[in-house]
Each structure stands twice: as C-alpha cells, then as structure tokens.
Design an enzyme around this catalytic site. Sequence first.
Site, PDB file in Angstrom:
ATOM      1  N   TYR A  19       0.852  -1.186   0.000  1.00  0.00           N
ATOM      2  CA  TYR A  19       0.000   0.000   0.000  1.00  0.00           C
ATOM      3  C   TYR A  19       0.884   1.231   0.000  1.00  0.00           C
ATOM      4  O   TYR A  19       1.923   1.249   0.659  1.00  0.00           O
ATOM      5  CB  TYR A  19      -0.865  -0.032   1.271  1.00  0.00           C
ATOM      6  CG  TYR A  19      -2.137   0.773   1.192  1.00  0.00           C
ATOM      7  CD1 TYR A  19      -3.196   0.346   0.403  1.00  0.00           C
ATOM      8  CD2 TYR A  19      -2.279   1.942   1.920  1.00  0.00           C
ATOM      9  CE1 TYR A  19      -4.376   1.063   0.344  1.00  0.00           C
ATOM     10  CE2 TYR A  19      -3.464   2.677   1.862  1.00  0.00           C
ATOM     11  CZ  TYR A  19      -4.503   2.229   1.076  1.00  0.00           C
ATOM     12  OH  TYR A  19      -5.672   2.947   1.028  1.00  0.00           O
ATOM     13  N   ASP A  52     -23.490 -12.785  -7.206  1.00  0.00           N
ATOM     14  CA  ASP A  52     -24.427 -13.853  -6.825  1.00  0.00           C
ATOM     15  C   ASP A  52     -23.853 -14.574  -5.601  1.00  0.00           C
ATOM     16  O   ASP A  52     -22.633 -14.631  -5.432  1.00  0.00           O
ATOM     17  CB  ASP A  52     -24.577 -14.845  -7.989  1.00  0.00           C
ATOM     18  CG  ASP A  52     -25.863 -15.663  -7.840  1.00  0.00           C
ATOM     19  OD1 ASP A  52     -26.675 -15.355  -6.938  1.00  0.00           O
ATOM     20  OD2 ASP A  52     -26.035 -16.602  -8.625  1.00  0.00           O
ATOM     21  N   MET A 102     -11.641  -5.133  -6.198  1.00  0.00           N
ATOM     22  CA  MET A 102     -11.889  -6.418  -5.555  1.00  0.00           C
ATOM     23  C   MET A 102     -11.556  -7.619  -6.444  1.00  0.00           C
ATOM     24  O   MET A 102     -11.111  -8.649  -5.960  1.00  0.00           O
ATOM     25  CB  MET A 102     -13.338  -6.490  -5.101  1.00  0.00           C
ATOM     26  CG  MET A 102     -13.552  -5.988  -3.688  1.00  0.00           C
ATOM     27  SD  MET A 102     -15.326  -5.711  -3.315  1.00  0.00           S
ATOM     28  CE  MET A 102     -16.095  -7.082  -4.179  1.00  0.00           C
TER      29      MET A 102
END
Lengths: 373, 373
Positions: A73, A205, A279
């Site tokens: 990061y 889903d 993601m």
Amino acid sequence: MILRRGKPSLYSTIRHFSSRRAVIYSDTGDPAQVLSVSKIAPLPDSVPPGHIGIKLLLSPINPADLNVVQGVYPSKPTIRDDLGTPSPAFIGGNEGVGQVERVGSNVTELTVGDWVVMTKPQSGTWASHAYLEPKDVTKVDKRVGETRAATITVNPPTARGMLSDFRTLSSGDYVIQNGANSAVGQAVIQIAAARNLKTINVIRDRPDLNELKKYLVSLGATHVITEQELADKSMRTKVKEWTQGKEIKLGLNCVGGEPTTILAKYLGHDAALVSYGAMSKKPISLPTSLFIFKNLTLYGYWQRRWYETHTPEERQSMLQDIIHLMIAGKLKAPEHEVLTLPESDEEATRTLREKLQQIDAGRYGKKLLLRFN
Amino acid sequence: MILRRGKPSLYSTIRHFSSRRAVIYSDTGDPAQVLSVSKIAPLPDSVPPGHIGIKLLLSPINPADLNVVQGVYPSKPTIRDDLGTPSPAFIGGNEGVGQVERVGSNVTELTVGDWVVMTKPQSGTWASHAYLEPKDVTKVDKRVGETRAATITVNPPTARGMLSDFRTLSSGDYVIQNGANSAVGQAVIQIAAARNLKTINVIRDRPDLNELKKYLVSLGATHVITEQELADKSMRTKVKEWTQGKEIKLGLNCVGGEPTTILAKYLGHDAALVSYGAMSKKPISLPTSLFIFKNLTLYGYWQRRWYETHTPEERQSMLQDIIHLMIAGKLKAPEHEVLTLPESDEEATRTLREKLQQIDAGRYGKKLLLRFN
C-alpha cells in the site's frame, strides 16, 4: 492525584497507560504470519504538554490496513524503536475511536471523557493507549456509538466524496455502483437515499442473495441486482424504464474487470466513473469510444488524498455532516463483529491470526473491529 | 453579368456550379464499395439570399470520415433527396477548404475570393461546389496554403485542445503520446514545441524507422521511441533522466491496448490521460491503482464536442491561433497526397476506390486529399 486514585475507572486507566498493548509487526508480509499482539513500552507517566492521552475503544481492520501490513500500500506507517520490542516495529491500524483520559497542559479543545477519531493517517490504532496531539484527531459526538465512531473516517467519507466531488446530482438522479454490499457501498446507498438520489446496486451472486437484497433495500437501495443480471441484455430495457430514459451520470466501482466494463456501458453522456477499489484484482478495461463519443471520464478516489487536499475546517465539516446523518438515523454501522483480544498475548495473537486467515480466504462479509480490554 | 462573362475564371466557375460533382453513397458500408464519384443536381443559378457559393479546393479523407461511411460513427450526415440521384444519398466529407465565388444578398462578412473552412460538422465536403450559410464556415488566411487550410478544423484543434484543456502545463513540462506520427500526433509535436513543452513520442516499429524519427524530430519532437523501447524496463531510468525526475502530467493516446497500459505507467501523480483514437481497436486497460493512488484521470477528446460546446467567438479565436502558428512556420501540413479526380465519373470512382482499399489495408501513412477539377 488523590482525586484520580479516588476514581476506580481512572485508576484502571492509569494502570493501562503504563502497560499498553498493541498489534505490531517488524517486517511486512502476510498479516496472519507477521502480526502479533504484544505488550509494548509504557507511556511516560504524565502526558506531555500539548498532548492528550487516549484509550482506544474500538479499531477496525480495514482491507487497506492489511495491504499496509503486506507492504503493498502506498501509505507507509512509521517504524518505531521506542516500543520496547526486540527490533523496531510498526503498530498497525489507521482508524479507530478513542476516549480522552489524560489532557496535557496547553490543551483546551478537548477534555477528559471526549471521544476522538484519527484524522492523521496511519496513526497505529491497533493499540490500547496512545499519546497524541489534538491536531491529529477530531472529536465525535458519542451519540453515534462506538462502532460508527470507529469506522467514521474512511468509508462514509469515501461514499460522501464520490457522491459529491465528481458530478452535480439532483433529487431523483440515478447512481449505479458495484460491490454495493461493501462498507462503502452500504454508505453510498444510505447517503444517496438521504439526498433523494436513486441507486442501482450491483452485487455478486451468493447463497444468501435474497437476504442481502432485502438488507440493502432496507438501507435505502432503489434496485439491487447481480452482476449476471446486469450483463443480461434485457437489463438495458429495464434500467431505461427505471430511469425513465434519464441518463446515469455517476458510476462507482470497487470491482474492476468485466463487471466494470459492463457497468460503464450503462452510464450516459458526460458521466463519471469513479474507482475506489479493485476487488476482482483485474484492471479496468473500457472501449475508447465511451471516452471519445460519450465523454466518459474515469477517476480514482482515495480518502487519504481527500484528507491531504482539504483544510482542517473542511475535514471537520465533512465529519460533522456524517455525524448528523448518523444521529438522524440515516447512516448505520456496517455489518461488523467485535474481536475482544484475550488478556494473554499468546492467546490474543492466535485468535487474531485465525480471524485474519478467514478474512484472507475472502467473503468474510463483516468488518472486524478490535477491542483491547 | 457582362462583367462576369468577361472573366474567364468566373465563367468556368459558373459552368461548374451548374454541373457539380460529389463523392456520394446511398447506403452505409465498406467505403471502397459504396462510395461513387457522380454528377449531382445543379445548384440554382443564383445563390439564395444570406448564402455564399463556394468552390471546394481540397477536401481530406479522414479516418473518421470513413467510419461515417461505414455507419459506425456517432456523427451522422443528412441524407438528401435533392441531389438528382436515383435514390436519396449522402455526400461524404466533413472537412475542406473552399473559395467563395458567389455571395448572396445580406451577406457582408465574406466576399468573392475569400477562403473558408467548415465549422459545421458533416457538411459534405467531398463535392465540387456548395451553397452554404456564412455561420457554418470560418474565413482562413490564404497564406496558410490549400493543404493546411483543408486540414485545419479537426487535427490541429484536437492537438491544441488536448494540450490545453486538461492540465496546466508550463515551459519545460513533458507530454507523452503514442501514435505520434498521426496527423494529430504531428500537430501535438509542433504546438507543444511552439509552447516550449517537451514531448516523448511513441511510434510503432517499421521499416523506415530512422527516417520517421528524423522527420518527427525535425518537427520539434524531443524524443522519439518505439512501443518496444517504451515497454523495456530500462526506459524507466532513461525517461527519469530526460525529465530530471519531474512527473509527466499529460499523456495522449490514440492506440489503446497494451501500448497504452505501458504508456500510462509513465505518467506522474494527478496526470491526465486523454484518448482521441483507438488505432489498435483494443480497449484501454489500466490497473485501478493508477486511479486510486496516483490520481490518474482518463478523459476522451472529440473535436466535434469541442465545437458544440464553444461559442462561435471561441471557435474563431481557436482557429486564428492555429493560423498564426501556421503563418509563423511553426505548424506544417501533415504528410499528404492530393488525389485529383479524373473528369470521367467512372474513372474517378475506380481511382478513388483503389485508394480506399490501400487505406483500408492500413499504414497508408499519408493523408489523402480530394480535388475536383
């Protein structure tokens, strides 16, 4: 001194300030391997002038915090050689709520009992106690509660910033977002609803799909659909019906890859697509025609940059806006779980690492918050 | 009338106005199949009030024009049933320079002999003559010459707009672009050089590489490198040396695909990547981290949108800026070839279609300009 000794809660505080604990690491790497819960060097008995002493009440483990520990990061904490550890170490954690328990001389803006959150990034919030300067914290109204206070400085401001800083939206306008069940996504739904904006919320889903849809609708989501539903061509017609042909001017993305390519095609002329996460770990891939002919603009959003480019007054005002929404019942805490660290460092480390392994396996679905006793 | 008859050049003009020709098509499709050179219905003998009659001198075939013919471009020309063709037809062409040869009543801003370029998009410039309203054209200084006048409204303004509208650049700042040998790329090099901006110009490898490099340097390019050279890691160090560590704030892209992904990584914090083409026909694919942590913004640029969102005064002022650069010798015509259409429609059509097939095969490398005699 007599007064302090006379108050049991303060007495126990004094004990804790002098025997503080933290989640630390000496080298970056897999959080489930490098993080340990450890006693660290006591703080000086009296708080230095111009400082406050806080007891941390609750500190979240955000995905970005784990990226910091992994060393991937861009925000880097400061390595410290004053923790009494065998080698210099970092204290993890960027966000959290603390209670002021000591106030040094020359401090007028805060008093014992106040709650504060960190406005300085990478403060090392995974600790039981800290001495800080008032300029690095912001006072929060206790009515928001511990969980919301602990998670107030990153996710709700990200949602608010993305809804505010890129396109001017009016009552009834539509916003489309993916990863809508993320902590930021939930805040987007609620802040949008509070402003009479409509949201189309895209989720993956999953087994408990209907339950999640209902939950997001209960937060104020106008529509909740799956990535598969969004990819189906029939959805083009449905979305046109929902929006009554009005073009969608803002899309929010924390996924990347194919789902984002599909989402972008639902955006209208002169729209903004704002990315705050990845993601899927896949890049954003978009046809050039969307940029040339539909004048799409693709932005990134990073709350840390927002803090760095705004004045203390703007930061204060932004947090107060969010606090008002919370107190008005319009902004809930994200789904979460509190992990109270056991008294034994060894046991605490084992428990923490087990949780981190579960988070690493994906779809933990709840924000984990640390509490030191 | 006596005066007119007395001037041979005007006499021949009159003949042409009444027997004009154009490159037309009835249905969209492959330009090498659907475009024909054809005589079309004569214009009324006298120019209508408030109009001008122009003889087109030179009209370029731009890649976007071919996309319009293919029916894959968002700009649509008007289909016309007044051309005397068996079925309604379009006249191709968006850009070109014409000489005013007739001036209707109530027209004061233009006189016979003036040169004008089109400011209205999709005017149908692949024609020998036209009646137009003065508001749809802009007068150009003849000193720029026919070729530069014919190609002034799209490519140089695109270069100028991309260099001006997204980031504030100061003398010495670097810009990086791919497709640097495109007509826009060549204009970017020259306009940047005129502003004391430095350019890193990326081109595809090719047989005549050194010759092209030299040519672009002669236009003012600071550095010219191939896509392969840009992809090599050693180039990171070189570029840092060139820029002396200063971050590059603007990237221009007309390629897409992998070369654009590589280019984007050379951009600094808060940079703009502006896309105006997609020569590779591949999407733009970029890691989300560039947007979140480096605050990259990805924009599209379309000169047509610029014209639509600016006032006539702004359009006039922009073209005058470019004309000044041209007259000052700082902005050359792109590499080009003039195709003078044979007198026979059949032969003209055959010749044109042969050229279009060569262009379609790729890497024609020169801008083709049509001339009706």
